[in-house]
Scaffold this active site. Structure first.
Site, mmCIF file in Angstrom:
data_model
loop_
_atom_site.group_PDB
_atom_site.id
_atom_site.type_symbol
_atom_site.label_atom_id
_atom_site.label_comp_id
_atom_site.label_asym_id
_atom_site.label_seq_id
_atom_site.Cartn_x
_atom_site.Cartn_y
_atom_site.Cartn_z
ATOM 1 N N SER A 225 -2.865 2.708 0.910
ATOM 2 C CA SER A 225 -2.388 1.142 0.124
ATOM 3 C C SER A 225 -3.503 0.302 -0.540
ATOM 4 C CB SER A 225 -1.943 0.704 1.139
ATOM 5 O OG SER A 225 -1.452 -0.649 1.267
ATOM 6 N N HIS A 359 4.474 1.710 6.470
ATOM 7 C CA HIS A 359 3.970 1.935 5.301
ATOM 8 C C HIS A 359 2.157 2.381 5.910
ATOM 9 C CE1 HIS A 359 1.347 1.109 1.959
ATOM 10 N NE2 HIS A 359 1.488 -0.741 2.462
HETATM 11 C C1 MCU Z 1 -0.283 -0.650 -1.564
HETATM 12 O O1 MCU Z 1 -1.346 -2.067 -1.369
HETATM 13 C C2 MCU Z 1 -1.070 -3.415 -0.734
HETATM 14 C C3 MCU Z 1 0.026 -4.181 -2.422
HETATM 15 O O2 MCU Z 1 -0.714 -3.843 -3.427
HETATM 16 C C4 MCU Z 1 -0.221 -5.382 -2.286
HETATM 17 O O3 MCU Z 1 0.539 -5.973 -2.997
HETATM 18 C C5 MCU Z 1 0.076 -6.188 -0.398
HETATM 19 O O4 MCU Z 1 -0.489 -7.386 0.010
HETATM 20 O O5 MCU Z 1 -0.754 -4.926 0.511
HETATM 21 C C6 MCU Z 1 -0.228 -3.166 0.685
HETATM 22 C C7 MCU Z 1 -1.596 -3.141 1.263
HETATM 23 O O6 MCU Z 1 -2.779 -3.119 1.065
HETATM 24 O O7 MCU Z 1 -0.657 -2.538 1.997
HETATM 25 C C8 MCU Z 1 -1.747 -2.200 3.734
#
Ligand code: MCU
Length: 412
Positions: A225, A359
């Site tokens: 992420s 996720h």
């Molecule tokens: C995919 O990574 C991020 C994303 O860019 C954000 O918008 C969201 O808030 O969080 C994601 C993340 O890091 O989830 C753990």
């Protein structure tokens, strides 16, 4: 534009949006003209960079310099790579500082402490190393915030507390963390760049600490992420990294800004450049002026991935979460693969995009893809790394002609 149908978005949502005029680059340009640590000496005899930005609604051509000259040889690619590195620092990532004046390290048990000093200031951070049984030196994976993929057998894990180097606590956390203690809170680097600097210092420390028992020719980097965005940037900026494994990194990682904007225009709730710069401090403030005109950027994230070539890159992704921009990641990274094709190593870069899981929950169906890349790039074994797959019904509809208007040379 008519750009409504979710299921059919690739044919409905063509490139577009944003101004067609050119934009003025930032007035204060903090970007050094030499390539930075980990990328080796700057190539010489390269064409001068042209910073007159021209709008381009498609994915910019990896094989044409900003000067207009074509990339026809591998030596040209080294120059073009250096140019792309400069462009990313200038417009999106902020400056990636070179190796500081002094980097010292000490190993105590499984803890490697690293002190970096520059201009009378110094910071110390530490990583923990978990080694497999057997005799080293071992290949290792540097894991942002710990492993989110299964730990491969025979591979050490180096846990990197990236938040200690640069905070990612929302839009108000800019300039916080040890990187900014060393370089000043007004430094242009976003958190992704600051973390990559931390990874480079870890590799410096491992190189000068043989007792850590890590083979520094066989280093991987991963994160999921937001930390996946970080892993991709580290792989792009430090060419000592043999294998880069961003997992579900989304926009700002394996997604392309232009395609994500098209997805949003098509009614898909996905992260875009305009949103990301308010949510957090991953990118440089230099990027803010481009988020509503991404067509003026002389790159997109297919070229961030291209900086990794010809080294190993496995993009692990999830088709089930719109916010991650799965269609964007697929089109972006399929396009990135063309750089490995041009270099004659198409199977050095793969995309494994599988849905129906939470996720950052790695599904067992991707294990074989991961193993193949680890075996080839971290263990030096032969493996079939022809991995270019998605289970996303929408994604396979990626219409390349809408996004790619250049051809792939065979670089001599
Ligand atoms: C995919 O990574 C991020 C994303 O860019 C954000 O918008 C969201 O808030 O969080 C994601 C993340 O890091 O989830 C753990």
């Amino acid at each position: 534009a008519t750009c409504q149908k979710l299921n059919d978005w690739y044919s409905q949502c063509l490139p577009g949006g944003g101004p067609t005029t050119t934009s003025v680059p930032p007035t204060s340009d903090p970007v050094p003209t030499t390539t930075t640590t980990g990328t080796g000496p700057a190539p010489t005899g390269c064409p001068a960079i042209n910073t007159n930005l021209a709008a381009n609604s498609k994915l910019p051509d990896p094989f044409t310099f900003t000067s207009g000259a074509r990339v026809t040889t591998k030596a040209d690619w080294a120059c073009r790579r250096a140019e792309i590195l400069q462009l990313f620092q200038r417009y999106e990532l902020g400056t990636f500082p070179p190796k500081p004046q002094s980097v010292t390290s000490s190993l105590s048990g499984n803890t490697l402490s690293i002190t970096a000093s520059e201009a009378g200031k110094s910071i110390t951070f530490s990583v923990s190393i978990s080694r497999p049984s057997g005799t080293g030196p071992f290949p290792a994976i540097i894991a942002y915030g710990g492993m989110s993929i299964p730990t491969p057998s025979g591979v050490a894990v180096i846990t990197f507390n990236n938040n200690d180097i640069a905070a990612q606590d929302g839009g108000g956390s800019r300039g916080q963390g040890k990187f900014f203690t060393l370089y000043g809170s007004g430094h242009s680097a976003g958190a992704l760049t600051a973390w990559a600097w931390g990874v480079s210092r870890i590799i410096d420390a491992l190189e000068q600490t043989p007792s850590a028992n890590i083979n520094t020719q066989r280093i991987g980097v991963t994160g999921c992420s937001r930390n996946g965005k970080g892993a991709l940037v580290a792989g792009a900026l430090d060419s000592r990294i043999a294998l880069t494994i961003p997992q579900e990194s989304g926009s700002g990682g394996a997604g392309c800004w232009r395609i994500s904007d098209a997805m949003l225009r098509g009614g898909i709730n996905t992260q875009t450049a305009s949103q990301i710069v308010g949510e957090n401090v991953w990118l440089s403030p230099l990027f803010n002026q481009y988020t509503n005109q991404v067509n003026n950027l002389p790159f997109d994230h297919h070229l961030l991935s291209a900086l990794v070539a010809p080294r190993g890159l496995l993009v692990i992704d999830n088709t089930s979460i719109d916010w991650l921009g799965p269609q964007s990641v697929w089109g972006c990274q399929k396009t990135a693969n063309k750089v490995w094709q041009a270099l004659g190593v198409a199977d050095g870069m793969g995309v494994s995009q599988i849905g129906n899981h939470n996720h950052c929950a790695f599904p067992s169906s991707q294990q074989g893809d991961l193993d193949a890349f680890v075996n080839k790039f971290l263990k030096g074994q032969s493996a079939n790394t022809n991995v270019m797959r998605t289970d996303g019904a929408n994604n396979v509809g990626f219409v390349e002609a809408n996004w790619v208007s250049w051809t792939v040379p065979t670089l001599s």
